[in-house]
Design a protein around this motif. Structure first.
Motif, short mmCIF file in Angstrom:
data_model
loop_
_atom_site.label_atom_id
_atom_site.label_comp_id
_atom_site.label_asym_id
_atom_site.label_seq_id
_atom_site.Cartn_x
_atom_site.Cartn_y
_atom_site.Cartn_z
N SER A 142 0.81 -1.20 0.00
CA SER A 142 0.00 0.00 0.00
C SER A 142 0.86 1.26 0.00
N LEU A 143 2.17 1.13 -0.09
CA LEU A 143 3.07 2.28 -0.08
C LEU A 143 3.27 2.79 -1.50
N ARG A 144 2.92 4.06 -1.71
CA ARG A 144 3.11 4.67 -3.03
C ARG A 144 4.61 4.80 -3.31
N SER A 145 4.98 4.68 -4.57
CA SER A 145 6.39 4.71 -4.94
C SER A 145 7.03 6.07 -4.64
N ASP A 146 6.30 7.18 -4.79
CA ASP A 146 6.87 8.50 -4.49
C ASP A 146 7.15 8.67 -3.00
N VAL A 147 6.30 8.09 -2.17
CA VAL A 147 6.51 8.14 -0.72
C VAL A 147 7.73 7.30 -0.35
N ARG A 148 7.83 6.10 -0.92
CA ARG A 148 9.00 5.25 -0.67
C ARG A 148 10.28 5.96 -1.09
N ASP A 149 10.28 6.54 -2.29
CA ASP A 149 11.46 7.25 -2.78
C ASP A 149 11.87 8.38 -1.84
N HIS A 150 10.89 9.14 -1.35
CA HIS A 150 11.16 10.24 -0.43
C HIS A 150 11.90 9.75 0.82
N GLU A 173 11.30 -1.64 4.16
CA GLU A 173 11.18 -3.08 3.97
C GLU A 173 9.78 -3.41 3.46
N ARG A 174 9.69 -4.36 2.55
CA ARG A 174 8.40 -4.79 2.03
C ARG A 174 8.00 -6.10 2.71
N ASP A 175 6.81 -6.12 3.25
CA ASP A 175 6.26 -7.32 3.89
C ASP A 175 4.96 -7.64 3.16
N LYS A 176 4.94 -8.72 2.41
CA LYS A 176 3.80 -9.05 1.56
C LYS A 176 2.66 -9.75 2.30
N CYS A 177 2.83 -10.02 3.59
CA CYS A 177 1.79 -10.72 4.35
C CYS A 177 0.51 -9.91 4.38
N GLN A 178 -0.59 -10.51 3.98
CA GLN A 178 -1.89 -9.84 3.99
C GLN A 178 -2.71 -10.18 5.24
N ASP A 179 -2.15 -10.98 6.14
CA ASP A 179 -2.86 -11.35 7.36
C ASP A 179 -2.55 -10.41 8.52
N THR A 180 -1.66 -9.45 8.30
CA THR A 180 -1.35 -8.45 9.33
C THR A 180 -1.46 -7.07 8.71
N ASN A 181 -1.81 -6.08 9.56
CA ASN A 181 -1.87 -4.71 9.06
C ASN A 181 -0.53 -4.02 9.31
N ASP A 182 -0.43 -2.77 8.89
CA ASP A 182 0.84 -2.05 9.01
C ASP A 182 1.29 -1.89 10.46
N LEU A 183 0.35 -1.66 11.38
CA LEU A 183 0.71 -1.52 12.78
C LEU A 183 1.27 -2.83 13.33
N ASP A 184 0.62 -3.95 13.01
CA ASP A 184 1.15 -5.26 13.44
C ASP A 184 2.56 -5.48 12.91
N LYS A 185 2.79 -5.14 11.66
CA LYS A 185 4.11 -5.32 11.06
C LYS A 185 5.15 -4.46 11.76
N CYS A 186 4.77 -3.25 12.09
CA CYS A 186 5.67 -2.35 12.80
C CYS A 186 6.02 -2.89 14.19
N LEU A 187 5.01 -3.33 14.93
CA LEU A 187 5.25 -3.86 16.28
C LEU A 187 6.07 -5.15 16.23
N GLN A 188 5.83 -5.97 15.23
CA GLN A 188 6.62 -7.19 15.06
C GLN A 188 8.09 -6.84 14.83
N THR A 189 8.36 -5.81 14.06
CA THR A 189 9.73 -5.38 13.79
C THR A 189 10.37 -4.80 15.04
N ILE A 190 9.64 -3.96 15.77
CA ILE A 190 10.18 -3.39 17.01
C ILE A 190 10.54 -4.51 17.99
N LEU A 191 9.65 -5.47 18.12
CA LEU A 191 9.89 -6.58 19.05
C LEU A 191 11.12 -7.38 18.63
N ALA A 192 11.27 -7.62 17.35
CA ALA A 192 12.41 -8.38 16.86
C ALA A 192 13.73 -7.65 17.08
N ARG A 193 13.69 -6.32 17.13
CA ARG A 193 14.92 -5.52 17.24
C ARG A 193 15.19 -5.01 18.65
#
Length: 193
Positions: free
Chosen positions: A1-9, A18-38
């Motif tokens: 769902s990230l527009r290419s101009d926003v990504r480029d910026h 990072e691109r996460d193609k999983c459709q079973d999680t929303n952007d907030l879940d993906k963010c929290l998963q990354t924070i937890l992993a790091r």
């Protein structure tokens, strides 16, 4: 769902996208998963000051389904983050209180001075209006102190019954003990009254 101009910026600013193609999680879940992993958040033995606080701004005020996704994230991720997830918008804040624990809530009601006159003082931060919301299941018992209308554990909180909204914080510290998790919500004050 990230527009290419926003990504480029953001890539031009040195942000790792990072691109996460999983459709079973929303952007907030993906963010929290990354924070937890790091982070060290998963280490339950970590000192309180080494645990990660996560402040999620923009959690409210948009589409209702997205607001519910923010609430769902509290239930899904709060245990992993030691109940240190806080949702914010300009108007409200919310966080999840765990079941079976005496939780102490102390909010930062900051008095800001633009100059030294009493008229110039205004309150900012979490406000005194609060609620205890039983989302997902009935909460059989809730006991509180520090509120204008304290709960004594006799009446369950549930949708279709009693939901504690528009309560008032009257002490520096509010205590809440509940049989099931509860969302604690407060107004945000960023204007003079």
């Amino acid at each position: 769902s990230l527009r290419s101009d926003v990504r480029d910026h953001y890539e031009k600013l040195g942000v790792n996208v990072e691109r996460d193609k999983c459709q079973d999680t929303n952007d907030l879940d993906k963010c929290l998963q990354t924070i937890l992993a790091r982070s060290d958040t998963s280490n339950e033995a970590a000192d309180d000051d080494k645990k990660t606080n996560v402040y999620i701004y923009g959690a409210f005020g948009g589409r209702f389904d997205q607001e519910m996704a923010s609430i769902q994230a509290l239930y899904r991720w709060s245990d992993a983050f030691s109940y240190r997830l806080m949702l914010y918008s300009d108007e409200t804040s919310a966080f999840l209180l765990p079941a079976g624990v005496m939780s102490e809530v102390t909010l930062a009601n900051i008095i800001e001075n633009d100059d030294q006159s009493e008229v110039a003082k205004r309150q900012v931060g979490e406000g005194v209006t609060c609620g205890l919301i039983p989302i997902g299941c009935r909460c059989d018992s809730v006991t509180t102190t520090g509120l204008k209308w304290n709960l004594d554990g006799d009446v369950p909180l549930e949708f279709g019954g009693l939901v504690s909204t528009s309560n008032r914080i009257v002490e520096d510290t509010v205590t809440v003990q509940s049989s099931q998790p509860l969302v604690f919500t407060t107004e945000m004050i960023s204007r003079g009254y």
